[in-house]
Design a protein around this motif. Structure first.
Motif: not given
Length: 118
Positions: A11, A17, A31, A40
């Motif tokens: 991320c 994640y 996402h 996200t």
């Protein structure tokens, strides 16, 4: 029956994640659009770092939970050597489950497809 994928995404805040899906492209797009995962939504996904494939959703959920309980240092180990996660999972759970690690070339192709969609 569809196979399921367990994945780790990088991320924008340099965090990881972890999630599951049966469609990697569609899930990443969701996402990116801020759909599905609160995390996200806050920290936009950049790319897939590692992906594993299993035969069913129940197992994918177990592995997802397993990865989420690990430290960033251990997750980094799983990313750097994606064959290590199945080994550690099976050893810790005292099981012999088939977990297929996605090779880096295929993962790079998926990330390239996603990058070209931007």
């Amino acid at each position: 029956m569809n196979n399921y994928y367990i994945y780790i995404i990088l991320c924008e805040n340099d965090s990881f994640y972890t999630g599951i899906t049966n469609d990697l492209i569609k899930r990443f797009d969701n996402h990116k659009k801020g759909k599905g995962a609160r995390y996200t939504k806050l920290y936009k996904p950049l790319k897939y770092l590692s992906v594993w494939e299993v035969k069913d959703k129940k197992l994918a959920l177990r592995i997802e939970y397993y990865i989420k309980t690990k430290s960033k240092k251990i997750k980094t180990l799983f990313i750097e050597n994606n064959k290590s996660m199945p080994k550690y999972f099976n050893e810790e759970k005292n099981e012999n489950i088939k977990i297929k690690s996605m090779n880096k070339n295929k993962l790079n192709k998926i990330n390239e497809i996603l990058k070209n969609k931007e």
